[in-house]
Design a protein around this motif. Sequence first.
Motif, PDB file in Angstrom:
ATOM      1  N   PHE A 208     -65.368 -33.860 -23.926  1.00  0.00           N
ATOM      2  CA  PHE A 208     -64.075 -33.951 -24.596  1.00  0.00           C
ATOM      3  C   PHE A 208     -63.182 -34.888 -23.784  1.00  0.00           C
ATOM      4  O   PHE A 208     -62.769 -34.541 -22.673  1.00  0.00           O
ATOM      5  CB  PHE A 208     -63.435 -32.571 -24.711  1.00  0.00           C
ATOM      6  CG  PHE A 208     -64.321 -31.560 -25.398  1.00  0.00           C
ATOM      7  CD1 PHE A 208     -64.522 -31.610 -26.759  1.00  0.00           C
ATOM      8  CD2 PHE A 208     -64.970 -30.581 -24.654  1.00  0.00           C
ATOM      9  CE1 PHE A 208     -65.338 -30.687 -27.395  1.00  0.00           C
ATOM     10  CE2 PHE A 208     -65.784 -29.651 -25.274  1.00  0.00           C
ATOM     11  CZ  PHE A 208     -65.977 -29.706 -26.650  1.00  0.00           C
ATOM     12  N   PRO A 209     -62.870 -36.055 -24.303  1.00  0.00           N
ATOM     13  CA  PRO A 209     -62.079 -37.026 -23.538  1.00  0.00           C
ATOM     14  C   PRO A 209     -60.708 -36.504 -23.125  1.00  0.00           C
ATOM     15  O   PRO A 209     -60.197 -36.851 -22.066  1.00  0.00           O
ATOM     16  CB  PRO A 209     -61.947 -38.213 -24.504  1.00  0.00           C
ATOM     17  CG  PRO A 209     -63.084 -38.049 -25.466  1.00  0.00           C
ATOM     18  CD  PRO A 209     -63.297 -36.585 -25.616  1.00  0.00           C
ATOM     19  N   ILE A 210     -60.112 -35.651 -23.986  1.00  0.00           N
ATOM     20  CA  ILE A 210     -58.799 -35.091 -23.652  1.00  0.00           C
ATOM     21  C   ILE A 210     -58.806 -33.608 -23.992  1.00  0.00           C
ATOM     22  O   ILE A 210     -58.790 -33.237 -25.169  1.00  0.00           O
ATOM     23  CB  ILE A 210     -57.659 -35.790 -24.417  1.00  0.00           C
ATOM     24  CG1 ILE A 210     -57.649 -37.289 -24.134  1.00  0.00           C
ATOM     25  CG2 ILE A 210     -56.314 -35.169 -24.025  1.00  0.00           C
ATOM     26  CD1 ILE A 210     -56.591 -38.043 -24.921  1.00  0.00           C
ATOM     27  N   SER A 211     -58.874 -32.767 -22.974  1.00  0.00           N
ATOM     28  CA  SER A 211     -58.711 -31.336 -23.203  1.00  0.00           C
ATOM     29  C   SER A 211     -57.292 -30.891 -22.880  1.00  0.00           C
ATOM     30  O   SER A 211     -56.855 -29.826 -23.327  1.00  0.00           O
ATOM     31  CB  SER A 211     -59.710 -30.534 -22.368  1.00  0.00           C
ATOM     32  OG  SER A 211     -59.488 -30.733 -20.988  1.00  0.00           O
ATOM     33  N   ASN A 212     -56.578 -31.719 -22.105  1.00  0.00           N
ATOM     34  CA  ASN A 212     -55.177 -31.440 -21.802  1.00  0.00           C
ATOM     35  C   ASN A 212     -54.512 -32.752 -21.385  1.00  0.00           C
ATOM     36  O   ASN A 212     -55.072 -33.523 -20.605  1.00  0.00           O
ATOM     37  CB  ASN A 212     -55.057 -30.400 -20.680  1.00  0.00           C
ATOM     38  CG  ASN A 212     -53.628 -29.945 -20.450  1.00  0.00           C
ATOM     39  OD1 ASN A 212     -52.819 -30.650 -19.865  1.00  0.00           O
ATOM     40  ND2 ASN A 212     -53.315 -28.753 -20.921  1.00  0.00           N
ATOM     41  N   ALA A 213     -53.337 -32.999 -21.920  1.00  0.00           N
ATOM     42  CA  ALA A 213     -52.527 -34.153 -21.508  1.00  0.00           C
ATOM     43  C   ALA A 213     -51.071 -33.712 -21.487  1.00  0.00           C
ATOM     44  O   ALA A 213     -50.610 -33.071 -22.444  1.00  0.00           O
ATOM     45  CB  ALA A 213     -52.724 -35.329 -22.452  1.00  0.00           C
ATOM     46  N   SER A 214     -50.371 -34.032 -20.411  1.00  0.00           N
ATOM     47  CA  SER A 214     -49.033 -33.478 -20.239  1.00  0.00           C
ATOM     48  C   SER A 214     -48.077 -34.505 -19.639  1.00  0.00           C
ATOM     49  O   SER A 214     -48.464 -35.333 -18.805  1.00  0.00           O
ATOM     50  CB  SER A 214     -49.066 -32.250 -19.318  1.00  0.00           C
ATOM     51  OG  SER A 214     -49.989 -31.296 -19.792  1.00  0.00           O
ATOM     52  N   LEU A 215     -46.818 -34.404 -20.073  1.00  0.00           N
ATOM     53  CA  LEU A 215     -45.738 -35.200 -19.510  1.00  0.00           C
ATOM     54  C   LEU A 215     -44.586 -34.262 -19.173  1.00  0.00           C
ATOM     55  O   LEU A 215     -44.135 -33.495 -20.035  1.00  0.00           O
ATOM     56  CB  LEU A 215     -45.271 -36.270 -20.507  1.00  0.00           C
ATOM     57  CG  LEU A 215     -44.032 -37.076 -20.103  1.00  0.00           C
ATOM     58  CD1 LEU A 215     -44.325 -37.937 -18.871  1.00  0.00           C
ATOM     59  CD2 LEU A 215     -43.547 -37.940 -21.269  1.00  0.00           C
ATOM     60  N   VAL A 216     -44.116 -34.311 -17.929  1.00  0.00           N
ATOM     61  CA  VAL A 216     -42.981 -33.506 -17.480  1.00  0.00           C
ATOM     62  C   VAL A 216     -41.891 -34.457 -16.995  1.00  0.00           C
ATOM     63  O   VAL A 216     -42.133 -35.311 -16.132  1.00  0.00           O
ATOM     64  CB  VAL A 216     -43.377 -32.540 -16.347  1.00  0.00           C
ATOM     65  CG1 VAL A 216     -42.159 -31.726 -15.898  1.00  0.00           C
ATOM     66  CG2 VAL A 216     -44.503 -31.621 -16.786  1.00  0.00           C
ATOM     67  N   ILE A 217     -40.707 -34.315 -17.556  1.00  0.00           N
ATOM     68  CA  ILE A 217     -39.558 -35.137 -17.159  1.00  0.00           C
ATOM     69  C   ILE A 217     -38.517 -34.205 -16.551  1.00  0.00           C
ATOM     70  O   ILE A 217     -38.018 -33.294 -17.219  1.00  0.00           O
ATOM     71  CB  ILE A 217     -38.969 -35.896 -18.359  1.00  0.00           C
ATOM     72  CG1 ILE A 217     -40.043 -36.821 -18.962  1.00  0.00           C
ATOM     73  CG2 ILE A 217     -37.741 -36.703 -17.935  1.00  0.00           C
ATOM     74  CD1 ILE A 217     -39.608 -37.513 -20.222  1.00  0.00           C
ATOM     75  N   THR A 218     -38.209 -34.429 -15.283  1.00  0.00           N
ATOM     76  CA  THR A 218     -37.319 -33.542 -14.533  1.00  0.00           C
ATOM     77  C   THR A 218     -35.989 -34.214 -14.258  1.00  0.00           C
ATOM     78  O   THR A 218     -35.937 -35.404 -13.920  1.00  0.00           O
ATOM     79  CB  THR A 218     -37.988 -33.126 -13.209  1.00  0.00           C
ATOM     80  OG1 THR A 218     -39.183 -32.413 -13.503  1.00  0.00           O
ATOM     81  CG2 THR A 218     -37.076 -32.227 -12.396  1.00  0.00           C
TER      82      THR A 218
ATOM     83  N   SER B 159     -33.548 -29.080 -14.219  1.00  0.00           N
ATOM     84  CA  SER B 159     -34.104 -28.721 -15.517  1.00  0.00           C
ATOM     85  C   SER B 159     -35.242 -29.682 -15.828  1.00  0.00           C
ATOM     86  O   SER B 159     -35.262 -30.818 -15.346  1.00  0.00           O
ATOM     87  CB  SER B 159     -33.044 -28.772 -16.612  1.00  0.00           C
ATOM     88  OG  SER B 159     -32.526 -30.080 -16.745  1.00  0.00           O
ATOM     89  N   SER B 160     -36.199 -29.212 -16.639  1.00  0.00           N
ATOM     90  CA  SER B 160     -37.373 -30.030 -16.956  1.00  0.00           C
ATOM     91  C   SER B 160     -37.726 -29.912 -18.432  1.00  0.00           C
ATOM     92  O   SER B 160     -37.632 -28.824 -19.023  1.00  0.00           O
ATOM     93  CB  SER B 160     -38.583 -29.607 -16.120  1.00  0.00           C
ATOM     94  OG  SER B 160     -38.371 -29.851 -14.748  1.00  0.00           O
ATOM     95  N   LEU B 161     -38.147 -31.014 -18.986  1.00  0.00           N
ATOM     96  CA  LEU B 161     -38.670 -31.066 -20.345  1.00  0.00           C
ATOM     97  C   LEU B 161     -40.162 -31.361 -20.262  1.00  0.00           C
ATOM     98  O   LEU B 161     -40.573 -32.298 -19.575  1.00  0.00           O
ATOM     99  CB  LEU B 161     -37.960 -32.159 -21.152  1.00  0.00           C
ATOM    100  CG  LEU B 161     -38.541 -32.444 -22.546  1.00  0.00           C
ATOM    101  CD1 LEU B 161     -38.303 -31.257 -23.470  1.00  0.00           C
ATOM    102  CD2 LEU B 161     -37.916 -33.713 -23.132  1.00  0.00           C
ATOM    103  N   GLY B 162     -40.958 -30.561 -20.928  1.00  0.00           N
ATOM    104  CA  GLY B 162     -42.402 -30.750 -20.895  1.00  0.00           C
ATOM    105  C   GLY B 162     -42.987 -30.928 -22.283  1.00  0.00           C
ATOM    106  O   GLY B 162     -42.588 -30.250 -23.235  1.00  0.00           O
ATOM    107  N   ILE B 163     -43.930 -31.849 -22.392  1.00  0.00           N
ATOM    108  CA  ILE B 163     -44.664 -32.083 -23.640  1.00  0.00           C
ATOM    109  C   ILE B 163     -46.144 -32.079 -23.294  1.00  0.00           C
ATOM    110  O   ILE B 163     -46.566 -32.769 -22.350  1.00  0.00           O
ATOM    111  CB  ILE B 163     -44.283 -33.421 -24.282  1.00  0.00           C
ATOM    112  CG1 ILE B 163     -42.777 -33.484 -24.538  1.00  0.00           C
ATOM    113  CG2 ILE B 163     -45.054 -33.629 -25.589  1.00  0.00           C
ATOM    114  CD1 ILE B 163     -42.304 -34.859 -24.985  1.00  0.00           C
TER     115      ILE B 163
END
Length: 515
Positions: A102-112, A124-128
Motif C-alpha cells: 500500500f503506497p499510502i497507509s497514512n499521510a499527515s500534515l500538522v501546522i502549529t 495550537s495545531s491544525l492537523g489533516i
Amino acid sequence: MTKSVKWIGLFCSLTLSIPTFAQYASDAFRYSEINQTGTARFQGLGGNHAALGGDASSISGNPAGLGFYTRSEFSISPSLTNYSTKSEYIGNTTTDGKTKFFPISNASLVITNKPGYQRRWKSSSLGISYSRQQSFQNRFSYSGLNNRSAYVNKVLENVNSTKPTSATLDGDFDSDTKLAYSEAAAYYQLFLINPTTATGAPYNRYDANSPTQQLGEFDSKGAQTQWNFTYAGNFDDKLYVGGSIGFNRIKYDYIHTLTETYTTGTVFRGARQSEDLTVSGNGVNATFGVIYKLTPTFQLGGSLTSPTFTKLRETFNQSTQADYIVGSIRDDKGVDVGPSLLDISQAPNDFEYSMSSPLRGSLGATVFINQKGFITGSLEYVGYGGMRVRTKYLSDADNQSFKESYKQEIQETYKAGINARLGGEYRSGIFRGRLGFAYLSDPYKIQSDGINRAKLLYSAGVGVRTDRFFADISGTYNAFKSVYTPYVLTNAQDYASAKINNHTTNVVLTVGTFF
C-alpha cells in the motif's frame, strides 16, 4: 422499480446463506472493527493513542495529542502486509494467502501556531490526515470430501420449505436474457433440482447419494479509509484538548467460488456456485480528546469517538454452472433431454442501507522514565451492541421490520468489547526502539462453534529523529481465528464449516520532516 428489486422478496426467501438480506449484522461488525492504525511509531507501541501526543497518529486517535506539537510536520507512511491462512474443513487442511503493498497507509500534515507573546494558551495545531482504518484484504481456501451433502441440498431445503410450483420457477427465468430471478430458478433450469409431482413440490436431485469433493475459494479486497481534520490546543503545558471530524470511505469486494465434484455421479459430474459482492459507502464521525499532565513524568488521557454514520450501496451477483454428463437423461426415443444451458447467472441484486458503528471510548496513562523513554497503556471500550442498520429501500413496513429485526440480532449476537494496549519506547540519542502489545476481546456473546475470536497483536519498531527529519519502521503480527460456513442445513450434522487460523504481518515505514 427494476426487475431485480421486484423479485427481491422471492430471491431472499429462497436463499439463506447469501450476504443480501441475511448478514447485515455481521456486515456492520466488519465495517466497525479497527485493529491498529497510525504511523509506524504508534503501531510499534501497540496502537496506543489515549495518553500520548506529539505524533500525527493523534489526528485520528486522541486529537488532544496534537497539542504537544511545537512545530509543524509532514509525514507519509507506506506499508507492506502479508495475509496467511490455514483452513481445516472435514479433516483436511489447506493453506493460502497473499501479500499487498500500500503506497499510502497514512499521510499527515500538522501546522502549529505559537503566539508571539506570553499567554496561558501556549500553542495550537491544525492537523489533516488520510489513513487506512481497516483493511479488508483476505484470502483463504478450503477443501474436503463431504459424505452428507452438497450445496444443492441447501437449495432443496429452501425450495421444499416455500413450495413454489414448477410454473413459478419457470416464470423466474428470463429466456431472452438467460437470467434467473431466484437461486431455485437457476437450479431448476439446470436440472440440478427436479419436480416429483405435477405441480412441482416436493423437489429432489440427481446423484443424491454421491459423496461430494468440495473446494471453496474466497478472496476479498478493499479498505475503510478516513480523512480527519483536527484542531488542538495546549493550555499552560498542563491540559491538552482537541477535537476532530472524520470523513469515512468504505470500499469492499469479495469473490467466493464453491466447486463440487460428485465422485460417483451418473448424471452430473458436479456443479460450481459463484458469488461476488461489491460495497461502497461514505460516512462521518467526530472525536473529542483530553490529555492532562499531572507531573512532568506522568500524564493521563482519554478520548470519545461518536458512531460513524455511513450510507452504503451494494451489488450482489450469483451464478451456477452444471457439469452435465451428456446423454445421461433421455426420453423414450433415446434423445438427450438434459439441460439446454449449463451456466446461468442471476439478475444483479442492488440494495442501499445505512449503518451506525459503535461508540468508542478510551482511557490511558503514560509514565516517562527520565530522558530514556516511556511506558504507555490504554483501555478501550467499543459498544458493539449499539451498532444499527436501517434502510429506506423497501416499503415503510418492510423498512421498519428490517431495522427492528437487525437491532434484535445485533443485541443478541454482540457484546461490548474491552481492548487493552501496552507499549514502550527506549531512547538513546537520535535512536528509538519500541515494543507493543494489544489484546482485542472477543465481541460475540455466545461461542456456539467453540471458537474464541479474540485477537493478539505483537509489534516492534525502531526509528531515528534529528532536528529536521525522522524515520520509523514497525512490524505488527496479528493472530486470530475465524469460521466460514459455505451453506447451512436444518440438521447441523449434514454440513461443515471451515475453521480458519489467520496470521497477518504488517510492516509500516514512516518518513517525515519538521518545518
